[in-house]
Design an enzyme around this catalytic site. Structure first.
Site, mmCIF file in Angstrom:
data_model
loop_
_atom_site.group_PDB
_atom_site.id
_atom_site.type_symbol
_atom_site.label_atom_id
_atom_site.label_comp_id
_atom_site.label_asym_id
_atom_site.label_seq_id
_atom_site.Cartn_x
_atom_site.Cartn_y
_atom_site.Cartn_z
ATOM 1 N N CYS A 109 0.960 -1.182 -0.013
ATOM 2 C CA CYS A 109 0.007 0.207 0.025
ATOM 3 C C CYS A 109 0.787 1.431 0.007
ATOM 4 O O CYS A 109 0.170 2.266 -0.150
ATOM 5 C CB CYS A 109 -0.931 0.064 1.286
ATOM 6 S SG CYS A 109 -2.113 -1.376 1.217
ATOM 7 N N HIS A 236 -2.559 7.471 2.641
ATOM 8 C CA HIS A 236 -3.204 6.174 2.348
ATOM 9 C C HIS A 236 -4.204 6.039 3.034
ATOM 10 O O HIS A 236 -4.478 6.237 4.055
ATOM 11 C CB HIS A 236 -2.041 5.000 2.604
ATOM 12 C CG HIS A 236 -2.530 3.491 2.586
ATOM 13 N ND1 HIS A 236 -3.266 3.398 1.435
ATOM 14 C CD2 HIS A 236 -2.803 2.542 3.328
ATOM 15 C CE1 HIS A 236 -3.775 1.865 1.252
ATOM 16 N NE2 HIS A 236 -3.457 1.638 2.565
ATOM 17 N N ASN A 266 -10.078 0.353 1.578
ATOM 18 C CA ASN A 266 -8.726 0.485 1.223
ATOM 19 C C ASN A 266 -8.690 -0.466 -0.018
ATOM 20 O O ASN A 266 -8.554 -1.539 -0.321
ATOM 21 C CB ASN A 266 -8.171 -0.338 2.597
ATOM 22 C CG ASN A 266 -6.533 -0.406 2.223
ATOM 23 O OD1 ASN A 266 -5.985 0.026 1.161
ATOM 24 N ND2 ASN A 266 -5.723 -0.782 3.402
HETATM 25 C C1 COA Z 1 -8.971 -3.981 11.594
HETATM 26 C C2 COA Z 1 -9.297 -2.814 12.628
HETATM 27 C C3 COA Z 1 -10.224 -1.931 11.858
HETATM 28 C C4 COA Z 1 -9.930 -3.321 13.816
HETATM 29 O O1 COA Z 1 -10.081 -2.428 14.739
HETATM 30 P P1 COA Z 1 -9.827 -2.194 16.380
HETATM 31 O O2 COA Z 1 -10.368 -1.265 17.071
HETATM 32 O O3 COA Z 1 -8.155 -2.482 16.309
HETATM 33 O O4 COA Z 1 -10.376 -3.542 16.787
HETATM 34 P P2 COA Z 1 -9.547 -4.640 17.536
HETATM 35 O O5 COA Z 1 -8.730 -5.377 16.710
HETATM 36 O O6 COA Z 1 -9.027 -4.376 18.682
HETATM 37 O O7 COA Z 1 -10.829 -5.749 17.597
HETATM 38 C C5 COA Z 1 -11.813 -5.615 18.749
HETATM 39 C C6 COA Z 1 -13.065 -6.551 18.566
HETATM 40 O O8 COA Z 1 -13.603 -6.174 17.156
HETATM 41 C C7 COA Z 1 -13.777 -7.406 16.452
HETATM 42 N N1 COA Z 1 -14.209 -7.124 15.031
HETATM 43 C C8 COA Z 1 -13.044 -7.348 14.163
HETATM 44 N N2 COA Z 1 -13.769 -6.885 12.944
HETATM 45 C C9 COA Z 1 -15.028 -6.775 13.365
HETATM 46 C C10 COA Z 1 -16.067 -6.344 12.305
HETATM 47 N N3 COA Z 1 -15.956 -6.284 11.121
HETATM 48 N N4 COA Z 1 -17.242 -6.226 13.060
HETATM 49 C C11 COA Z 1 -17.370 -6.416 14.328
HETATM 50 N N5 COA Z 1 -16.302 -6.722 15.291
HETATM 51 C C12 COA Z 1 -15.200 -6.768 14.716
HETATM 52 C C13 COA Z 1 -12.557 -8.271 16.836
HETATM 53 O O9 COA Z 1 -12.759 -9.595 16.772
HETATM 54 C C14 COA Z 1 -12.320 -8.005 18.125
HETATM 55 O O10 COA Z 1 -13.117 -8.796 18.963
HETATM 56 P P3 COA Z 1 -12.527 -9.572 20.334
HETATM 57 O O11 COA Z 1 -12.202 -8.376 21.275
HETATM 58 O O12 COA Z 1 -13.987 -10.135 20.900
HETATM 59 O O13 COA Z 1 -11.542 -10.239 19.786
HETATM 60 C C15 COA Z 1 -8.058 -1.893 13.025
HETATM 61 O O14 COA Z 1 -7.219 -2.627 13.960
HETATM 62 C C16 COA Z 1 -7.361 -1.408 11.645
HETATM 63 O O15 COA Z 1 -7.685 -0.592 10.858
HETATM 64 N N6 COA Z 1 -6.081 -1.777 11.618
HETATM 65 C C17 COA Z 1 -5.277 -1.340 10.534
HETATM 66 C C18 COA Z 1 -5.602 -2.299 9.444
HETATM 67 C C19 COA Z 1 -4.857 -1.620 8.088
HETATM 68 O O16 COA Z 1 -4.534 -0.766 8.143
HETATM 69 N N7 COA Z 1 -4.807 -2.737 7.187
HETATM 70 C C20 COA Z 1 -4.263 -2.360 5.859
HETATM 71 C C21 COA Z 1 -2.550 -2.005 5.737
HETATM 72 S S1 COA Z 1 -2.454 -1.279 4.582
#
Ligand code: COA
Length: 311
Positions: A109, A236, A266
């Site tokens: 990315c 990004h 994304n």
């Molecule tokens: C993926 C992302 C949105 C998750 O958000 P977060 O606030 O970090 O959430 P967490 O990972 O702490 O997860 C919290 C809970 O939400 C849950 N969860 C994940 N995806 C979910 C969804 N689509 N809907 C509902 N709950 C979800 C998780 O399973 C977790 O549950 P648990 O506590 O029972 O295990 C976030 O971490 C993120 O954007 N990360 C960067 C990803 C990225 O940029 N990737 C591309 C790189 S180029």
């Protein structure tokens, strides 16, 4: 003094719109969670990396008032090539009817900023290139597990492109750039051949904020600028909370951010040129404006650049 100038830009998005409601209907997730935790409301799925790249590239060449045969350097940033061999830029080069050289570049990315820096350097080196078409195109829906709520809701397909032309009397395009990688972070985001993206979301989030803030702060310092001098911030488009953290830490007024994440999700290599084109089409850029690009991705890669818009 000589430099390259951005003279055209264009985009392509598949027709199929996928709303958060569609995930809500079949996964354990809600529209509210997705909007609050990511900022994404809908994304597009469909097309091939080459077909999206051709459409965006053609639009950028037309906007620049050129013919595809005027292009003598084509760089396609992608992490989802059509085939293992040859490079997808071969297909794009043939379908558009470009001249000269073409190659793919994969820095995940962060790839689009890597590609812009590479194209500008190759034009500036005076080794036979005059006009570059820099395309970012990805079809992440192909490598996303649609049953995994942790990744399915995040990604989308699309393409964006710009034309760079070398001018003997132009000021340098780039005031500063920074390209980097920490390969020890590979395990937090990767995709095996024939498999799906595997991601430790929370860890990617934490590392992304750190590396992009450090990289963007470095280019601002190298260019002797503060955040308030940036007319348009083009990050990004992965998560609105990452973008908000960057704006705050870099001292850039929030209204200066270019955002398409809510409509595209994304789109990896396409996200920065999609956001740039959206802002340019909305009349948000004037000659001489300074743009800060900043990306991060699997690797973990990062890339930032301060670029002058217009002549
Ligand atoms: C993926 C992302 C949105 C998750 O958000 P977060 O606030 O970090 O959430 P967490 O990972 O702490 O997860 C919290 C809970 O939400 C849950 N969860 C994940 N995806 C979910 C969804 N689509 N809907 C509902 N709950 C979800 C998780 O399973 C977790 O549950 P648990 O506590 O029972 O295990 C976030 O971490 C993120 O954007 N990360 C960067 C990803 C990225 O940029 N990737 C591309 C790189 S180029």
């Amino acid at each position: 003094m000589s430099g390259s100038v951005i003279t055209g830009w264009g985009t392509a998005l598949p027709e199929k719109v996928v709303t958060n409601a569609e995930f809500e209907a079949r996964l354990d997730t809600t529209d509210e969670w997705i909007v609050e935790r990511t900022g994404i409301r809908e994304r597009r799925f469909g097309g091939m990396t080459s077909s999206l790249a051709v459409e965006a590239g053609a639009a950028a060449v037309t906007k620049a008032g050129l013919e595809p045969s005027d292009i003598d350097l084509l760089i396609l940033s992608t992490t989802t090539p059509d085939k293992a061999v040859p490079a997808t830029s071969s297909t794009v080069h043939a379908q558009l009817g470009c001249s000269g050289a073409a190659f793919d570049l994969n820095a995940a990315c962060a790839g689009y900023v890597y590609a812009l820096v590479t194209a500008d350097a190759m034009l500036g080196a005076r080794i036979g290139f005059e006009r570059a078409l820099v395309i970012g195109a990805d079809t992440l829906s192909v490598i996303t597990d649609m049953e995994d709520r942790g990744t399915a809701v995040l990604f989308g397909d699309g393409a964006g492109a710009v034309v760079l032309e070398h001018h003997e009397d132009a000021e340098p395009l780039m005031l500063a750039s920074d390209l980097g990688l920490d390969g020890s972070l590979l395990p937090i985001l990767y995709c095996e051949h024939g498999g799906y993206l595997k991601m430790e979301g929370k860890e990617v989030f934490r590392k992304a904020v750190r590396v992009t803030v450090d990289s963007a702060a470095k280019v601002l310092a190298d260019a002797e600028l503060t955040g308030d001098r940036i007319a348009l911030f083009v990050p990004h488009q992965a998560n609105v909370r990452i973008i908000d953290a960057m704006l705050q830490r870099l001292g850039i007024p929030p209204e200066r951010a270019a955002l398409v994440l809510d409509r595209t999700g994304n789109t990896s290599s396409a996200s920065i040129p999609l956001a740039l084109s959206d802002a340019a089409d909305a009349g948000r850029l004037s000659d001489g404006d300074l743009i800060l690009f900043s990306g991060f991705g699997a690797g973990m890669t990062w890339a930032s650049a301060v670029v002058r818009w217009g002549r």
